[in-house]
Write a protein that holds these residues in place. Sequence first.
Motif, short mmCIF file in Angstrom:
data_model
loop_
_atom_site.label_atom_id
_atom_site.label_comp_id
_atom_site.label_asym_id
_atom_site.label_seq_id
_atom_site.Cartn_x
_atom_site.Cartn_y
_atom_site.Cartn_z
N PRO A 90 49.00 40.88 38.99
CA PRO A 90 48.45 41.83 38.01
C PRO A 90 46.98 42.17 38.21
N LYS A 91 46.24 41.33 38.91
CA LYS A 91 44.82 41.64 39.13
C LYS A 91 44.63 42.80 40.10
N GLY A 92 45.69 43.18 40.81
CA GLY A 92 45.59 44.30 41.72
C GLY A 92 44.78 43.98 42.96
N PHE A 93 44.25 45.01 43.56
CA PHE A 93 43.51 44.87 44.81
C PHE A 93 42.05 45.23 44.58
N SER A 94 41.25 44.97 45.58
CA SER A 94 39.81 45.24 45.48
C SER A 94 39.56 46.70 45.13
N ASP A 95 38.49 46.93 44.39
CA ASP A 95 38.21 48.29 43.93
C ASP A 95 37.12 48.99 44.74
N SER A 96 36.72 48.45 45.89
CA SER A 96 35.72 49.12 46.71
C SER A 96 36.38 50.19 47.58
#
Length: 451
Positions: free
Chosen positions: A210-216
Amino acid sequence: MRRKKTHYYHEKISNTYSFLIPLRKKVLFYGFFDGQELQRLSPNIGVGIEPDEKLYLALKKRFPKIKFVNCAFEEYQPSDKFDYIVLNGVLGKTGDMFHILKKIQEACHPTTKVIIYQYNYLWQHVLALAEKMGFKRKEGVQNWLSISDINNYLEGANFQVTRIFKKTLFPLDIFGLGKIFNFVSFVFPFFDVLKLDQFIIARPEPHLFPKGFSDSLTICITVRNERGNIEKIVKSIPKICKRQEILFVEGHSTDGTKEEILRVMKAYPQKNIRVMGQPGIGQGDATRVGFKAAKGEIIIIYEGDDTSDPRDIEYFYRAMKNGRLEFIEGSRFVYPLDKKAMPIINQFGNIFFAKWFSFFLGQRTTDVLSGIKAIHKRNFEVIYDRWGNLGVEDPFGDFELLYGAARMGLKIGSIPIRYYPRTYGQPKTRPFTHGQYLIKMAINGYLLFRK
């Protein structure tokens, strides 16, 4: 004696794993023929599970650098996360396949790939005869599963299938017949239904993380002689996430493009713009070096001709961020096209290549040459190391990215994009000149994947 009889077949299986799995990864491997399957991958961390004590002792002695565990497949409790998990015929030998799938789920991180190898159920009686004649080791329990069965079971265990293919029409090389039959069968796909080996590549469902992937994010823009488009593009690119950069890869322009980029960098410091010079020539080279230099964990290419709508970039980012897709191509053939946007010969070429790749890669593609694409940086690093394996220079980089993504078993998807006529500069595409390269790459890729 049996080892000599089966060497040809086991070598083919090992070659398939070597094609799918990059070197120096963390690999958890269940079930063995002779241990070469894992040894040839040179894993950073390699763990092998083998319930047959005699085979286990032989493997441990022959490959001391690999950790082997002698226990039932259902009993092994993973204590680490792995990049690749291989079930080498395991689902056919277990009395509780969902228990095994539950266990390996605990060994997955968001980008783990699970590779399942299983016999084609049509070979049930042939393999039983081969065991009696000594051509094959007796394996005990055998659950004869179809591709549809495995697909359904994986879905029920929270895994998503990304690619399916079959290999080996004739498993023995008797008087060279095996090589002849298998050559014919990889050229002509209508033999696939009869092939012995079924390979399924799957990944854990994204909702498990649920934390997903990096947002950069890096928006990589390849440009050559596009001076008049630079400021317009920069102004129209939306702010999508906090850690976002625009990376221009400048390809030896003669119209002042680089100077314009430097001016725009000073005029719009809030856009976090970088520029690098392209060492080689061609858009394929620019894509390769630009993606390699990207600082963002998500990379989206946007071609500098400004024919695509920058607002569509956000849709690619969202689909990558939540993990639903791992490689995305834009599709220019959803919305009505302006007659000036794409010559009719280019439209036919794009449709042909999309159908061709959908046919043999096993995942639907609709526009392989679109100007917006997205991939995670860590996945591109693998493609970068394999760049050029098709034997023909890719003038645009599109085929290298697509082939690389399919080879890794990434989840490939499309997002519709808006497409407009050029307002500045000249098209870099030469349909007949570049078309020859693309056709060669399409054929080479077909043979490479099928073989």
